[in-house]
Design a protein around this motif. Structure first.
Motif, PDB file in Angstrom:
ATOM      1  N   HIS A 124      63.478  76.408  57.498  1.00 38.18           N
ATOM      2  CA  HIS A 124      62.437  76.194  56.492  1.00 38.18           C
ATOM      3  C   HIS A 124      61.063  76.279  57.153  1.00 38.18           C
ATOM      4  O   HIS A 124      60.893  75.854  58.290  1.00 38.18           O
ATOM      5  CB  HIS A 124      62.560  74.794  55.882  1.00 38.18           C
TER       6      HIS A 124
ATOM      7  N   CYS B 146      59.946  71.071  44.401  1.00 37.97           N
ATOM      8  CA  CYS B 146      60.999  71.419  45.362  1.00 37.97           C
ATOM      9  C   CYS B 146      61.962  70.246  45.546  1.00 37.97           C
ATOM     10  O   CYS B 146      63.170  70.434  45.639  1.00 37.97           O
ATOM     11  CB  CYS B 146      60.404  71.846  46.690  1.00 37.97           C
TER      12      CYS B 146
ATOM     13  N   CYS C 293      66.051  70.286  44.520  1.00 39.54           N
ATOM     14  CA  CYS C 293      67.018  70.178  45.614  1.00 39.54           C
ATOM     15  C   CYS C 293      68.262  69.416  45.151  1.00 39.54           C
ATOM     16  O   CYS C 293      68.192  68.230  44.847  1.00 39.54           O
ATOM     17  CB  CYS C 293      66.378  69.473  46.803  1.00 39.54           C
TER      18      CYS C 293
ATOM     19  N   ILE D  10      64.732  66.569  50.317  1.00 37.94           N
ATOM     20  CA  ILE D  10      63.284  66.681  50.501  1.00 37.94           C
ATOM     21  C   ILE D  10      62.596  65.424  49.990  1.00 37.94           C
ATOM     22  O   ILE D  10      62.855  64.978  48.875  1.00 37.94           O
ATOM     23  CB  ILE D  10      62.734  67.912  49.760  1.00 37.94           C
TER      24      ILE D  10
ATOM     25  N   CYS E 178      70.585  69.070  53.815  1.00 40.59           N
ATOM     26  CA  CYS E 178      70.209  70.369  53.250  1.00 40.59           C
ATOM     27  C   CYS E 178      71.417  71.311  53.238  1.00 40.59           C
ATOM     28  O   CYS E 178      72.160  71.405  54.211  1.00 40.59           O
ATOM     29  CB  CYS E 178      69.081  70.988  54.069  1.00 40.59           C
TER      30      CYS E 178
ATOM     31  N   CYS F 204      64.636  75.172  46.524  1.00 37.58           N
ATOM     32  CA  CYS F 204      63.284  74.668  46.785  1.00 37.58           C
ATOM     33  C   CYS F 204      62.298  75.830  46.844  1.00 37.58           C
ATOM     34  O   CYS F 204      61.187  75.746  46.330  1.00 37.58           O
ATOM     35  CB  CYS F 204      63.250  73.862  48.076  1.00 37.58           C
TER      36      CYS F 204
ATOM     37  N   CYS G  14      59.055  76.364  43.913  1.00 36.92           N
ATOM     38  CA  CYS G  14      57.672  76.155  44.337  1.00 36.92           C
ATOM     39  C   CYS G  14      56.717  77.109  43.620  1.00 36.92           C
ATOM     40  O   CYS G  14      56.818  78.332  43.773  1.00 36.92           O
ATOM     41  CB  CYS G  14      57.553  76.347  45.844  1.00 36.92           C
TER      42      CYS G  14
END
Length: 177
Positions: free
Chosen positions: A66, A84, A88, A93, A124, A130, A134
Motif C-alpha cells: 500500500h 477506505c 475495508c 484501516i 489486510c 480501499c 477513495c
C-alpha cells in the motif's frame, strides 16, 4: 427389513475372504508398477523453485504494498474522509482526522487531513476495495515486487504514515500512478 440390510451410504458391500493368486502373492507386478510411476514422475517438470536464486513470477492482477499518494506539488492527497476504512471488509484501516493549520498548505491539499493513518497488515486481505473507494485517489496497492521480510513482533505489521506515504520526489515523478 433387518438392521443388517440397512446401508447409510447406499454402497454396502460384503467382504469376501478369497484366496490370493500366485501373481498377487509374489507382489512383483505391483512393485514394477510402482517403480514405473516413480520413474514417470522423475522426468516431469518440477514445480519447486530454488527461492533465493529464482523468483516466482507474479500474477498480472497482483496487488502489492500500500502507498499513500502525493499530488504534483508534493502534498498528501488523503483528506481522512474514512471511505477506505468503511470499504475495508477486514477492518484493517484506522485513521484520525485533523485540521490543517496556517502555514501547512504546502503539506496537505485540503483543510482536513489524516493525522494518523494505519493499516494492520495482519488483517489486510489485499482486496483493493480501499483503492476503489477513495475519491481523492490517495491510496494505491502497487505492483511492487518487494516482499515483506518475516518479523516476530506484531507491532511491526501495523504500517503508519511513515511506511505508507511516498516520498516527495516519487510524488512529483508520479512513480506509482
Amino acid at each position: 427389513m433387518s438392521i443388517k440390510d440397512i446401508s447409510l451410504s447406499g454402497r454396502k458391500t460384503e467382504v469376501v475372504d478369497k484366496k490370493m493368486t500366485l501373481k498377487e502373492r509374489l507382489y512383483l507386478p505391483a512393485i514394477v508398477q510402482g517403480l514405473g510411476i516413480t520413474i514417470k514422475h522423475f522426468f516431469k517438470k518440477k514445480d519447486t523453485i530454488q527461492y533465493p536464486e529464482q523468483q516466482r513470477e507474479f500474477s498480472p492482477v497482483y496487488r502489492g504494498q500500500h502507498v499513500l499518494m502525493r499530488d504534483d506539488q508534493g502534498r498528501e492527497r488523503c483528506t481522512a474522509c474514512g471511505l477506505c476504512a468503511l470499504a475495508c471488509p477486514a477492518e484493517a484501516i484506522t485513521m484520525v482526522a485533523a485540521e490543517r493549520k496556517k502555514g501547512e498548505e504546502h503539506l496537505y491539499r485540503e483543510e482536513k487531513y489524516a493525522a494518523v493513518y494505519e493499516i494492520n497488515m495482519l488483517r489486510c486481505i489485499f482486496c483493493g476495495l480501499c483503492e476503489d473507494a477513495c475519491p481523492k485517489e490517495a491510496i494505491f496497492l502497487t505492483k511492487s515486487k518487494k516482499l515483506v521480510k518475516p518479523k516476530l513482533d506484531r507491532k511491526d505489521f501495523i504500517y503508519g504514515k511513515d511506511k505508507l506515504v511516498i516520498s516527495v520526489e516519487d510524488g512529483k515523478a508520479r512513480k506509482y500512478d
